[in-house]
Design a protein around this motif. Structure first.
Motif, PDB file in Angstrom:
ATOM      1  N   ASP A  84      39.791  42.761  43.863  1.00 43.00           N
ATOM      2  CA  ASP A  84      40.691  42.755  45.037  1.00 43.00           C
ATOM      3  C   ASP A  84      41.291  41.387  45.160  1.00 43.00           C
ATOM      4  N   PRO A  85      42.673  41.102  44.845  1.00 40.49           N
ATOM      5  CA  PRO A  85      43.404  39.879  44.494  1.00 40.49           C
ATOM      6  C   PRO A  85      43.357  38.847  45.650  1.00 40.49           C
ATOM      7  N   ALA A  86      42.890  39.663  46.923  1.00 36.11           N
ATOM      8  CA  ALA A  86      42.807  38.642  48.271  1.00 36.11           C
ATOM      9  C   ALA A  86      41.592  37.602  47.958  1.00 36.11           C
ATOM     10  N   PHE A  87      40.766  37.889  47.090  1.00 39.15           N
ATOM     11  CA  PHE A  87      39.757  36.888  46.793  1.00 39.15           C
ATOM     12  C   PHE A  87      39.725  35.966  45.541  1.00 39.15           C
ATOM     13  N   ASP A  88      41.126  36.340  44.913  1.00 37.12           N
ATOM     14  CA  ASP A  88      41.326  35.387  43.925  1.00 37.12           C
ATOM     15  C   ASP A  88      42.692  34.672  44.225  1.00 37.12           C
ATOM     16  N   ALA A  89      42.600  33.633  44.951  1.00 41.99           N
ATOM     17  CA  ALA A  89      43.865  32.831  45.477  1.00 41.99           C
ATOM     18  C   ALA A  89      44.692  32.147  44.285  1.00 41.99           C
ATOM     19  N   LYS A  90      43.832  31.750  43.605  1.00 39.35           N
ATOM     20  CA  LYS A  90      44.682  31.173  42.259  1.00 39.35           C
ATOM     21  C   LYS A  90      45.208  32.287  41.089  1.00 39.35           C
ATOM     22  N   GLY A  91      44.953  33.549  41.207  1.00 40.20           N
ATOM     23  CA  GLY A  91      45.297  34.648  40.252  1.00 40.20           C
ATOM     24  C   GLY A  91      44.665  34.252  38.939  1.00 40.20           C
ATOM     25  N   GLU A  92      43.248  33.791  38.887  1.00 39.43           N
ATOM     26  CA  GLU A  92      42.664  33.507  37.712  1.00 39.43           C
ATOM     27  C   GLU A  92      42.022  34.743  36.977  1.00 39.43           C
ATOM     28  N   VAL A  93      42.011  35.983  37.654  1.00 38.90           N
ATOM     29  CA  VAL A  93      41.325  37.172  37.108  1.00 38.90           C
ATOM     30  C   VAL A  93      42.297  37.857  36.190  1.00 38.90           C
ATOM     31  N   PRO A  94      43.513  38.156  36.564  1.00 37.21           N
ATOM     32  CA  PRO A  94      44.396  38.871  35.598  1.00 37.21           C
ATOM     33  C   PRO A  94      44.390  38.347  33.898  1.00 37.21           C
ATOM     34  N   PRO A  95      44.717  36.940  33.974  1.00 37.82           N
ATOM     35  CA  PRO A  95      44.606  36.683  32.337  1.00 37.82           C
ATOM     36  C   PRO A  95      43.375  36.972  31.684  1.00 37.82           C
ATOM     37  N   VAL A  96      42.357  36.857  32.631  1.00 36.96           N
ATOM     38  CA  VAL A  96      41.142  36.958  31.965  1.00 36.96           C
ATOM     39  C   VAL A  96      40.758  38.311  31.470  1.00 36.96           C
ATOM     40  N   VAL A  97      41.451  39.337  32.511  1.00 37.30           N
ATOM     41  CA  VAL A  97      41.113  40.621  32.038  1.00 37.30           C
ATOM     42  C   VAL A  97      41.976  40.988  31.130  1.00 37.30           C
ATOM     43  N   GLY A  98      43.214  40.327  30.604  1.00 37.48           N
ATOM     44  CA  GLY A  98      44.071  40.753  29.673  1.00 37.48           C
ATOM     45  C   GLY A  98      43.486  40.201  28.403  1.00 37.48           C
ATOM     46  N   GLN A  99      42.878  39.013  28.310  1.00 35.94           N
ATOM     47  CA  GLN A  99      42.279  38.695  27.219  1.00 35.94           C
ATOM     48  C   GLN A  99      41.061  39.485  26.654  1.00 35.94           C
ATOM     49  N   LEU A 100      40.396  39.856  27.839  1.00 34.39           N
ATOM     50  CA  LEU A 100      39.028  40.595  27.485  1.00 34.39           C
ATOM     51  C   LEU A 100      39.478  41.967  26.856  1.00 34.39           C
ATOM     52  N   LEU A 101      40.418  42.534  27.750  1.00 34.67           N
ATOM     53  CA  LEU A 101      40.784  43.988  27.152  1.00 34.67           C
ATOM     54  C   LEU A 101      41.489  43.901  25.629  1.00 34.67           C
ATOM     55  N   GLY A 102      42.272  42.938  25.360  1.00 33.74           N
ATOM     56  CA  GLY A 102      42.844  42.549  24.239  1.00 33.74           C
ATOM     57  C   GLY A 102      41.715  42.400  23.171  1.00 33.74           C
TER      58      GLY A 102
END
Length: 278
Positions: free
Chosen positions: A251-269
């Motif tokens: 839920d991006p509402a709990f990630d004000a700095k947008g830190e999760v998407p790049p972590v997910v991209g790195q993990l999935l890659g």
């Protein structure tokens, strides 16, 4: 690798609400660019709005499962590896049906093992793993194309640290393999011994330690950090064939700095690189 990224942006029957905003937010964070730079051929598909006009949670939740099962099956026909981004964990029942997995690795801080008879809150997503294992909602799962319940002995539940009392009692009666992130690779032999050949990997992002990375409102202290989770999923991919992946509950509402998407991209890659090397 040829990839099919399938978006199922629902949360409790609502389209693009709550955790249903997570799939688009992860894409907007550069996921496709990350994967293309790593040499993958990527297509992205959204299941769109499904369900009935009344937007009833149960009806819509299983409509999402049916749509995802169809999309995953088509991806396999096109020799594409299916990756489903979704708000709700229940969607894994559709993904498992589509990728014809015979086992499941469920990485989640919750057990998702309630049933309609045990659930105190009536939260459908709290029954997601129970549904996938054929413990409840059988008339609904019978309508998911290709659905075959996973035998509980071929289920590995990783880092479920927030369990309801009835879930704990149920776990005492089932052959589900329970483990923590740090021990999961050593425990994988039990899954193989139970006959697992093609595992579906389900990753609820709230397994992460919320003191390091907050992904939604349901998090509880503890859990792995992103590096530890990356080591786990890559180790799993090197140890057992992965039929498909679901990633849920951001839920991006709990990630004000947008830190999760790049972590997910790195993990999935990194996960896909591990799969390619097997």
């Amino acid at each position: 690798m040829k990839l099919s990224i399938i978006l199922a942006p629902y949360d409790s029957g609502l389209y693009h609400a709550g955790c249903g905003q997570g799939p688009d937010a992860i894409l907007a964070g550069g996921l496709v660019d990350e994967l293309v730079l790593r040499g993958h051929d990527v297509i992205v598909e959204d299941i769109g709005e499904v369900g009935d006009a009344q937007k009833r949670e149960i009806a819509t939740g299983f409509a999402v499962c049916r749509a995802v099962a169809t999309k995953v099956d088509l991806a396999r026909d096109d020799e594409r590896f299916p990756i489903v981004f979704t708000g709700n964990c229940l969607t894994a029942a559709g993904a498992v049906a589509g990728d014809a997995a015979d086992s499941i690795i469920w990485i989640d801080q919750h057990g998702d093992l309630n049933t309609p008879e045990t659930s105190t809150y009536g939260f459908l997503d709290g029954m997601a793993l129970a549904t996938t294992l054929g413990l409840c909602w059988r008339p609904m799962t019978s309508a998911i194309p290709g659905f075959q319940a996973i035998d509980p002995s071929r289920c590995m539940l990783v880092d479920a640290r927030d369990l309801d009392p009835d879930e704990k009692r149920l776990l005492d009666t089932l052959p589900i393999i329970r483990t923590q992130c740090a021990d999961a690779l050593d425990t994988l032999g039990k899954l193989k011994a139970a006959g697992a050949v093609r595992a579906h990997l389900h990753l609820d992002l709230d397994v992460l330690d919320p003191d390091v990375l907050q992904v939604n409102r349901y998090t509880k202290s503890g859990g792995p950090n992103p590096d530890q989770l990356q080591q786990l999923v890559c180790g799993l991919a090197r140890s057992i064939p992965i039929a498909g992946v679901t990633i849920s509950a951001y839920d991006p509402a709990f990630d004000a700095k947008g830190e999760v998407p790049p972590v997910v991209g790195q993990l999935l890659g990194d996960l896909l690189a591990a799969i390619e090397r097997t």
